[in-house]
Scaffold this motif. Structure first.
Motif, short mmCIF file in Angstrom:
data_model
loop_
_atom_site.label_atom_id
_atom_site.label_comp_id
_atom_site.label_asym_id
_atom_site.label_seq_id
_atom_site.Cartn_x
_atom_site.Cartn_y
_atom_site.Cartn_z
N TYR A 178 -26.65 2.12 -69.96
CA TYR A 178 -25.57 2.02 -68.97
C TYR A 178 -24.21 1.70 -69.57
O TYR A 178 -23.20 1.86 -68.89
N PHE A 179 -24.16 1.25 -70.81
CA PHE A 179 -22.87 0.91 -71.40
C PHE A 179 -22.53 1.77 -72.61
O PHE A 179 -21.43 2.32 -72.70
N HIS A 180 -23.47 1.90 -73.53
CA HIS A 180 -23.18 2.58 -74.79
C HIS A 180 -22.66 4.00 -74.57
O HIS A 180 -21.69 4.43 -75.20
N ASP A 181 -23.30 4.73 -73.67
CA ASP A 181 -22.93 6.13 -73.47
C ASP A 181 -21.55 6.28 -72.85
O ASP A 181 -20.93 7.34 -72.96
N TYR A 182 -21.08 5.26 -72.16
CA TYR A 182 -19.78 5.36 -71.49
C TYR A 182 -18.75 4.40 -72.09
O TYR A 182 -17.64 4.27 -71.56
N SER A 183 -19.10 3.76 -73.18
CA SER A 183 -18.21 2.74 -73.74
C SER A 183 -16.97 3.32 -74.39
O SER A 183 -16.01 2.60 -74.65
N SER A 184 -16.97 4.63 -74.66
CA SER A 184 -15.76 5.22 -75.22
C SER A 184 -14.58 5.09 -74.27
O SER A 184 -13.43 4.93 -74.70
N TYR A 185 -14.88 5.11 -72.96
CA TYR A 185 -13.80 4.92 -71.98
C TYR A 185 -13.25 3.49 -72.07
O TYR A 185 -12.05 3.26 -71.94
N VAL A 186 -14.18 2.53 -72.27
CA VAL A 186 -13.76 1.14 -72.45
C VAL A 186 -12.89 1.02 -73.69
O VAL A 186 -11.83 0.36 -73.69
N PHE A 187 -13.32 1.67 -74.76
CA PHE A 187 -12.57 1.62 -76.01
C PHE A 187 -11.15 2.15 -75.82
O PHE A 187 -10.17 1.49 -76.19
N PHE A 188 -11.03 3.36 -75.26
CA PHE A 188 -9.71 3.97 -75.13
C PHE A 188 -8.81 3.15 -74.20
O PHE A 188 -7.61 3.03 -74.44
N THR A 189 -9.41 2.60 -73.13
CA THR A 189 -8.61 1.78 -72.21
C THR A 189 -8.06 0.56 -72.92
O THR A 189 -6.88 0.22 -72.81
N LEU A 190 -8.94 -0.13 -73.68
CA LEU A 190 -8.52 -1.33 -74.40
C LEU A 190 -7.52 -1.00 -75.51
O LEU A 190 -6.49 -1.66 -75.66
N ALA A 191 -7.83 0.02 -76.30
CA ALA A 191 -6.95 0.40 -77.41
C ALA A 191 -5.59 0.84 -76.89
O ALA A 191 -4.54 0.47 -77.45
N LEU A 192 -5.59 1.62 -75.80
CA LEU A 192 -4.32 2.06 -75.24
C LEU A 192 -3.54 0.89 -74.66
O LEU A 192 -2.31 0.83 -74.81
N GLY A 193 -4.24 -0.06 -74.05
CA GLY A 193 -3.57 -1.24 -73.52
C GLY A 193 -2.91 -2.05 -74.63
O GLY A 193 -1.76 -2.49 -74.49
N LEU A 194 -3.62 -2.25 -75.74
CA LEU A 194 -3.05 -2.97 -76.87
C LEU A 194 -1.85 -2.23 -77.45
O LEU A 194 -0.84 -2.84 -77.84
N LEU A 195 -1.96 -0.90 -77.50
CA LEU A 195 -0.87 -0.10 -78.04
C LEU A 195 0.36 -0.17 -77.13
O LEU A 195 1.50 -0.25 -77.61
N ILE A 196 0.14 -0.16 -75.83
CA ILE A 196 1.26 -0.27 -74.88
C ILE A 196 1.95 -1.62 -75.01
O ILE A 196 3.19 -1.71 -75.00
#
Length: 258
Positions: A220-238
């Motif tokens: 339930y998490f690993h397969d969709y965690s790329s969305y979590v990654f991009f959201t967090l990484a993009l937030g840090l970048l912003i």
């Protein structure tokens, strides 16, 4: 043989699945700056560039180093631009021509990813231990009381870091305000922020596995965690872009010729 190799890499190499977008984005940038064609003045300086590109092509195919042959494409394209349109047009199109280099898969990606496995596992383990979770790491292996996880090369963050850097380079250099120095600093932060976000992603997976089991974490998490990654990484970048006064939320894409 180069274009079929590139297409195959974009389709099958998980580190460069974004590569197909690079020529499209470069073409968009050239179309956006098509007013540069008003400065056409063909130059013979383009032919040495074409010769250099063809030499790279022959050397890459001779040594079966397709990445060298791949780099010959932007060089030949730049040479053709200089020869037929002139140095001024090439200067005005310098960024999209250089941007094409990012479409070529490099051979060190797997080695670097493997080098990142153990540090990523160590830091993720230390992070969850702060919350009282009894986790232990040995190399790239993370041991929980009820499960064990191995941080593979693809999960170490390099794949997403490469894609995020390519996207950030395009957005920062084309669509955001700010001086060149601040933009360079922001781009230098992209990969470190991506690795931090990926470490947090793995830590969250460990928390879920400790609370609800390995099956829940992987299904339930690993397969969709790329969305979590991009959201967090993009937030840090912003956040970083705001502090450097080149905010990503103030994109200025003018579709008219510049």
């Amino acid at each position: 043989d180069v274009w079929p190799w590139l297409v195959t890499e974009w389709r099958e190499n998980p580190y460069y699945s974004h590569g197909v977008l690079v020529p499209l984005l470069a073409a968009f940038l050239i179309w956006r700056n098509r007013a540069a064609l008003a400065h056409r003045a063909p130059s013979n300086w383009g032919y040495p560039l074409i010769a250099l590109g063809l030499a790279m092509l022959v050397a890459g195919l001779w040594w079966s180093a397709y990445w060298i042959a791949g780099f010959s494409l932007p060089v030949v394209i730049a040479g053709v631009v200089v020869a037929l349109l002139g140095r001024e047009v090439a200067r005005r199109w310098a960024f999209p021509l250089l941007f094409l280099l990012l479409m070529v898969p490099l051979p060190f990606d797997i080695w670097v990813a493997q080098w990142l496995e153990a540090p990523t596992a160590t830091v993720s383990t230390a992070l969850v231990r702060l919350f009282g979770i009894p986790a232990e790491s040995k190399g790239s292996l993370i041991q929980l009381p009820s499960a064990a996880f191995a941080v593979g090369g693809i999960c170490a963050g390099l794949r997403s870091s490469i894609a995020l850097f390519t996207l950030a380079l395009f957005v920062v250099m084309v669509g955001t305000p700010g001086g060149a120095r601040n933009k360079a600093i922001l781009l230098s932060l992209v990969i470190p922020l991506a690795l931090v976000a990926n470490t947090v992603r793995i830590a969250v997976l460990l928390v879920i596995a400790n609370a609800w089991g390995a099956d829940a974490a992987m299904s339930y998490f690993h397969d969709y965690s790329s969305y979590v990654f991009f959201t967090l990484a993009l937030g840090l970048l912003i956040l970083a872009s705001g502090g450097l006064r080149c905010p990503l939320w103030r994109l200025r894409f003018d579709l008219r010729p510049s």
